[in-house]
Design an enzyme around this catalytic site. Structure first.
Site, short mmCIF file in Angstrom:
data_model
loop_
_atom_site.label_atom_id
_atom_site.label_comp_id
_atom_site.label_asym_id
_atom_site.label_seq_id
_atom_site.Cartn_x
_atom_site.Cartn_y
_atom_site.Cartn_z
N HIS A 85 43.93 -7.55 -41.98
CA HIS A 85 42.48 -7.55 -41.74
C HIS A 85 42.15 -8.24 -40.42
O HIS A 85 41.27 -7.77 -39.69
CB HIS A 85 41.74 -8.23 -42.89
CG HIS A 85 41.66 -7.41 -44.13
ND1 HIS A 85 41.14 -7.91 -45.31
CD2 HIS A 85 42.03 -6.14 -44.39
CE1 HIS A 85 41.19 -6.96 -46.23
NE2 HIS A 85 41.73 -5.88 -45.70
N TYR A 95 32.78 -6.79 -46.22
CA TYR A 95 33.22 -6.83 -47.63
C TYR A 95 32.22 -6.18 -48.59
O TYR A 95 32.64 -5.47 -49.50
CB TYR A 95 33.60 -8.25 -48.04
CG TYR A 95 34.99 -8.58 -47.60
CD1 TYR A 95 36.08 -8.28 -48.40
CD2 TYR A 95 35.24 -9.14 -46.35
CE1 TYR A 95 37.38 -8.54 -47.99
CE2 TYR A 95 36.53 -9.41 -45.93
CZ TYR A 95 37.59 -9.10 -46.75
OH TYR A 95 38.88 -9.36 -46.34
N GLU A 137 41.07 -15.31 -44.10
CA GLU A 137 40.97 -14.69 -42.78
C GLU A 137 40.31 -15.63 -41.78
O GLU A 137 40.72 -15.71 -40.63
CB GLU A 137 40.24 -13.35 -42.88
CG GLU A 137 41.09 -12.33 -43.62
CD GLU A 137 40.33 -11.17 -44.21
OE1 GLU A 137 39.17 -10.92 -43.81
OE2 GLU A 137 40.89 -10.49 -45.10
#
Length: 153
Positions: A85, A95, A137
Site C-alpha cells: 500500500h 479505505y 502504513e
C-alpha cells in the site's frame, strides 16, 4: 477492537468467503472502479485481468475472517500488504472507498445470506482492520521519511 458478537459472526462467514471470495472481490473491484475511477491508476490492470489481484484479496479477506480472534497470526500478511500500500501510495481516505465497495460486493454475491447482522459485523470488522493498516502504513511512511538520503556524486 471488535465485539465478541462481531468476532463470532465474522468467523461464521469464513466458509462462505472461502467458497465465494474471489467472486466477491472481483465484484468489489468492478464496483470500486465504476464508482471511483480515480483509484484505478494505483492498481495493476494486468493483475485484475488475470484474476491474481482479486484472488490475493479474497485470500486476505478469508484469512481475516478465519483469524479475527487471533490477529498476531495475520502479522506477516498485514506487513506485506501495508508495504504494498505504501508503494502504491494508498491514503487513509481511500479505505472507506474500498470498504463500501467490498460490503456492496458481499451483498451482491451473497444475496440473502448477507443479513443485516452479517453486514453490521463486517462493517465493524472492516473498520477495525482498516485502522490497523492505516496505523501501520503511517509508521512505514514516517520511517521512510526518517531514513537518511544517500547523496550521489
Amino acid at each position: 477492537m471488535v465485539s465478541q458478537q462481531t468476532i463470532d459472526i465474522v468467523k461464521s462467514t469464513a466458509p462462505v468467503l472461502q467458497k465465494n471470495g474471489q467472486q466477491i472481490t472481483t465484484r468489489m473491484y468492478e464496483i470500486m472502479f465504476q464508482n471511483h475511477p480515480e483509484v484505478r491508476e494505483q492498481f495493476s490492470m494486468a493483475a485484475q485481468a488475470d484474476g491474481s489481484q482479486p484472488a490475493r484479496l479474497a485470500t486476505a479477506v478469508y484469512s481475516y475472517a478465519n483469524q479475527i480472534d487471533n490477529l498476531p497470526a495475520l502479522k506477516s500478511m498485514v506487513e506485506k500488504i501495508a508495504h504494498r500500500h505504501v508503494q502504491t501510495h494508498v491514503t487513509p481516505e481511500q479505505y472507506p472507498i474500498v470498504g463500501e465497495s467490498l460490503l456492496q460486493a458481499m451483498k451482491d454475491v451473497l444475496g440473502e445470506a448477507a443479513t443485516e447482522e452479517v453486514m453490521a459485523a463486517w462493517t465493524e470488522a472492516y473498520q477495525a482492520l482498516s485502522e490497523v493498516f492505516i496505523h501501520r502504513e503511517h509508521d512505514i511512511y514516517v520511517g521512510e521519511e526518517k531514513k537518511p538520503q544517500l547523496l550521489h556524486s
